[in-house]
Design a protein around this motif. Structure first.
Motif, PDB file in Angstrom:
ATOM      1  N   SER A 181       0.832  -1.207   0.000  1.00 20.22           N
ATOM      2  CA  SER A 181       0.000   0.000   0.000  1.00 20.22           C
ATOM      3  C   SER A 181       0.864   1.254   0.000  1.00 20.22           C
ATOM      4  O   SER A 181       0.510   2.250  -0.636  1.00 20.22           O
ATOM      5  CB  SER A 181      -0.948  -0.008   1.193  1.00 20.22           C
ATOM      6  OG  SER A 181      -0.219  -0.015   2.395  1.00 20.22           O
ATOM      7  N   LEU A 182       2.009   1.229   0.659  1.00 20.16           N
ATOM      8  CA  LEU A 182       2.916   2.372   0.647  1.00 20.16           C
ATOM      9  C   LEU A 182       3.494   2.587  -0.746  1.00 20.16           C
ATOM     10  O   LEU A 182       3.609   3.732  -1.206  1.00 20.16           O
ATOM     11  CB  LEU A 182       4.037   2.158   1.658  1.00 20.16           C
ATOM     12  CG  LEU A 182       4.963   3.331   1.906  1.00 20.16           C
ATOM     13  CD1 LEU A 182       4.201   4.498   2.512  1.00 20.16           C
ATOM     14  CD2 LEU A 182       6.084   2.917   2.833  1.00 20.16           C
ATOM     15  N   ALA A 183       3.834   1.515  -1.433  1.00 19.39           N
ATOM     16  CA  ALA A 183       4.353   1.635  -2.797  1.00 19.39           C
ATOM     17  C   ALA A 183       3.303   2.240  -3.721  1.00 19.39           C
ATOM     18  O   ALA A 183       3.608   3.119  -4.537  1.00 19.39           O
ATOM     19  CB  ALA A 183       4.793   0.265  -3.303  1.00 19.39           C
ATOM     20  N   ILE A 184       2.069   1.814  -3.587  1.00 16.07           N
ATOM     21  CA  ILE A 184       0.989   2.365  -4.420  1.00 16.07           C
ATOM     22  C   ILE A 184       0.782   3.844  -4.104  1.00 16.07           C
ATOM     23  O   ILE A 184       0.568   4.663  -5.004  1.00 16.07           O
ATOM     24  CB  ILE A 184      -0.303   1.550  -4.223  1.00 16.07           C
ATOM     25  CG1 ILE A 184      -0.122   0.155  -4.820  1.00 16.07           C
ATOM     26  CG2 ILE A 184      -1.501   2.251  -4.850  1.00 16.07           C
ATOM     27  CD1 ILE A 184      -1.239  -0.807  -4.524  1.00 16.07           C
ATOM     28  N   LEU A 185       0.852   4.207  -2.834  1.00 15.84           N
ATOM     29  CA  LEU A 185       0.702   5.602  -2.438  1.00 15.84           C
ATOM     30  C   LEU A 185       1.788   6.470  -3.056  1.00 15.84           C
ATOM     31  O   LEU A 185       1.504   7.546  -3.598  1.00 15.84           O
ATOM     32  CB  LEU A 185       0.735   5.716  -0.917  1.00 15.84           C
ATOM     33  CG  LEU A 185       0.631   7.127  -0.356  1.00 15.84           C
ATOM     34  CD1 LEU A 185      -0.760   7.686  -0.601  1.00 15.84           C
ATOM     35  CD2 LEU A 185       0.943   7.129   1.122  1.00 15.84           C
ATOM     36  N   TRP A 186       3.053   6.009  -3.018  1.00 15.82           N
ATOM     37  CA  TRP A 186       4.131   6.791  -3.610  1.00 15.82           C
ATOM     38  C   TRP A 186       3.991   6.875  -5.124  1.00 15.82           C
ATOM     39  O   TRP A 186       4.335   7.899  -5.726  1.00 15.82           O
ATOM     40  CB  TRP A 186       5.488   6.216  -3.226  1.00 15.82           C
ATOM     41  CG  TRP A 186       5.886   6.580  -1.825  1.00 15.82           C
ATOM     42  CD1 TRP A 186       6.044   5.730  -0.789  1.00 15.82           C
ATOM     43  CD2 TRP A 186       6.141   7.885  -1.314  1.00 15.82           C
ATOM     44  NE1 TRP A 186       6.388   6.422   0.341  1.00 15.82           N
ATOM     45  CE2 TRP A 186       6.455   7.757   0.048  1.00 15.82           C
ATOM     46  CE3 TRP A 186       6.134   9.162  -1.874  1.00 15.82           C
ATOM     47  CZ2 TRP A 186       6.757   8.843   0.850  1.00 15.82           C
ATOM     48  CZ3 TRP A 186       6.442  10.249  -1.060  1.00 15.82           C
ATOM     49  CH2 TRP A 186       6.750  10.081   0.281  1.00 15.82           C
ATOM     50  N   LEU A 187       3.510   5.806  -5.774  1.00 18.34           N
ATOM     51  CA  LEU A 187       3.252   5.885  -7.217  1.00 18.34           C
ATOM     52  C   LEU A 187       2.204   6.949  -7.519  1.00 18.34           C
ATOM     53  O   LEU A 187       2.291   7.673  -8.514  1.00 18.34           O
ATOM     54  CB  LEU A 187       2.793   4.523  -7.745  1.00 18.34           C
ATOM     55  CG  LEU A 187       3.869   3.462  -7.906  1.00 18.34           C
ATOM     56  CD1 LEU A 187       3.238   2.122  -8.267  1.00 18.34           C
ATOM     57  CD2 LEU A 187       4.865   3.880  -8.974  1.00 18.34           C
ATOM     58  N   TRP A 188       1.230   7.060  -6.661  1.00 17.24           N
ATOM     59  CA  TRP A 188       0.172   8.047  -6.827  1.00 17.24           C
ATOM     60  C   TRP A 188       0.718   9.463  -6.639  1.00 17.24           C
ATOM     61  O   TRP A 188       0.377  10.377  -7.369  1.00 17.24           O
ATOM     62  CB  TRP A 188      -0.945   7.738  -5.831  1.00 17.24           C
ATOM     63  CG  TRP A 188      -2.176   8.567  -5.963  1.00 17.24           C
ATOM     64  CD1 TRP A 188      -2.794   8.953  -7.104  1.00 17.24           C
ATOM     65  CD2 TRP A 188      -2.947   9.097  -4.890  1.00 17.24           C
ATOM     66  NE1 TRP A 188      -3.907   9.690  -6.815  1.00 17.24           N
ATOM     67  CE2 TRP A 188      -4.024   9.795  -5.452  1.00 17.24           C
ATOM     68  CE3 TRP A 188      -2.840   9.031  -3.510  1.00 17.24           C
ATOM     69  CZ2 TRP A 188      -4.981  10.432  -4.698  1.00 17.24           C
ATOM     70  CZ3 TRP A 188      -3.797   9.666  -2.753  1.00 17.24           C
ATOM     71  CH2 TRP A 188      -4.856  10.357  -3.335  1.00 17.24           C
ATOM     72  N   ILE A 238      -0.073  13.814  -7.433  1.00 16.27           N
ATOM     73  CA  ILE A 238      -0.424  14.871  -6.484  1.00 16.27           C
ATOM     74  C   ILE A 238       0.697  15.902  -6.398  1.00 16.27           C
ATOM     75  O   ILE A 238       0.436  17.102  -6.321  1.00 16.27           O
ATOM     76  CB  ILE A 238      -0.703  14.259  -5.096  1.00 16.27           C
ATOM     77  CG1 ILE A 238      -1.926  13.366  -5.162  1.00 16.27           C
ATOM     78  CG2 ILE A 238      -0.901  15.333  -4.052  1.00 16.27           C
ATOM     79  CD1 ILE A 238      -2.148  12.572  -3.901  1.00 16.27           C
ATOM     80  N   LEU A 239       1.940  15.458  -6.417  1.00 15.79           N
ATOM     81  CA  LEU A 239       3.065  16.375  -6.314  1.00 15.79           C
ATOM     82  C   LEU A 239       3.091  17.348  -7.494  1.00 15.79           C
ATOM     83  O   LEU A 239       3.291  18.544  -7.304  1.00 15.79           O
ATOM     84  CB  LEU A 239       4.381  15.588  -6.226  1.00 15.79           C
ATOM     85  CG  LEU A 239       5.625  16.420  -5.958  1.00 15.79           C
ATOM     86  CD1 LEU A 239       5.528  17.105  -4.599  1.00 15.79           C
ATOM     87  CD2 LEU A 239       6.851  15.547  -5.989  1.00 15.79           C
ATOM     88  N   ASN A 240       2.880  16.851  -8.697  1.00 16.24           N
ATOM     89  CA  ASN A 240       2.834  17.726  -9.864  1.00 16.24           C
ATOM     90  C   ASN A 240       1.674  18.700  -9.765  1.00 16.24           C
ATOM     91  O   ASN A 240       1.790  19.879 -10.140  1.00 16.24           O
ATOM     92  CB  ASN A 240       2.717  16.913 -11.151  1.00 16.24           C
ATOM     93  CG  ASN A 240       4.042  16.365 -11.596  1.00 16.24           C
ATOM     94  OD1 ASN A 240       5.078  16.837 -11.168  1.00 16.24           O
ATOM     95  ND2 ASN A 240       4.007  15.342 -12.438  1.00 16.24           N
ATOM     96  N   PHE A 241       0.544  18.270  -9.266  1.00 23.42           N
ATOM     97  CA  PHE A 241      -0.623  19.136  -9.107  1.00 23.42           C
ATOM     98  C   PHE A 241      -0.306  20.278  -8.142  1.00 23.42           C
ATOM     99  O   PHE A 241      -0.630  21.427  -8.400  1.00 23.42           O
ATOM    100  CB  PHE A 241      -1.820  18.320  -8.608  1.00 23.42           C
ATOM    101  CG  PHE A 241      -3.050  19.121  -8.398  1.00 23.42           C
ATOM    102  CD1 PHE A 241      -3.828  19.517  -9.469  1.00 23.42           C
ATOM    103  CD2 PHE A 241      -3.441  19.484  -7.111  1.00 23.42           C
ATOM    104  CE1 PHE A 241      -4.970  20.265  -9.271  1.00 23.42           C
ATOM    105  CE2 PHE A 241      -4.585  20.230  -6.906  1.00 23.42           C
ATOM    106  CZ  PHE A 241      -5.346  20.630  -7.993  1.00 23.42           C
TER     107      PHE A 241
END
Length: 141
Positions: A117-124, A132-135
């Protein structure tokens, strides 16, 4: 003899970051704690040396004695029980029993799920197109 001194100096230079870290983060705080334990100390005033009076008060405190008893009781019961349970589970997971793959899966899933779940969160967060970071970095439109 001169070569040995140079090697010793080189070794000390390589070890010096560890020595500095040890003194700053372990030796000094430990020594200061021991010193302050023999003082009447408040953050707003200088420490006043009172000797072993803090320890004398501590030995006459019923709450401290109760907490000391609870600590030793916990250590005497929980630590051996935890080691016995851990060793038993390790031996069971190593045994040749029918359905062992299912047992191992059930045992290891709780330790794997948070990583996935942490890996998926960082991919997001770091997705190059819609992350989210680009946004956040683009700011208001």
């Amino acid at each position: 003899m001169r070569e040995r001194k140079r090697e010793a100096l080189t070794a000390l230079l390589f070890v010096s970051p560890w020595i500095v870290g040890f003194v700053l983060f372990l030796a000094y705080p430990l020594a200061a704690s021991v010193y302050y334990s023999f003082c009447d100390y408040s953050v707003l005033r200088d420490p006043i040396w009172i000797g072993a009076a803090n320890y004398t008060d501590l030995m006459h405190d019923e709450i401290f004695r109760g907490s000391l008893y609870n600590t030793f009781y916990y250590a005497a019961m929980a630590l051996p029980a935890g080691m016995i349970i851990a060793l038993s589970l390790a031996m069971l997971l190593n045994a040749k029993v029918k359905g062992m793959a299912l047992y191992r899966t059930i045992f290891f899933v709780p330790s794997i799920v948070p990583s996935v779940s942490l890996a998926i969160l960082w991919l997001w967060v770091f997705n190059g197109k819609d992350g989210i970071l680009n946004f956040v970095l683009k700011g208001p439109l």
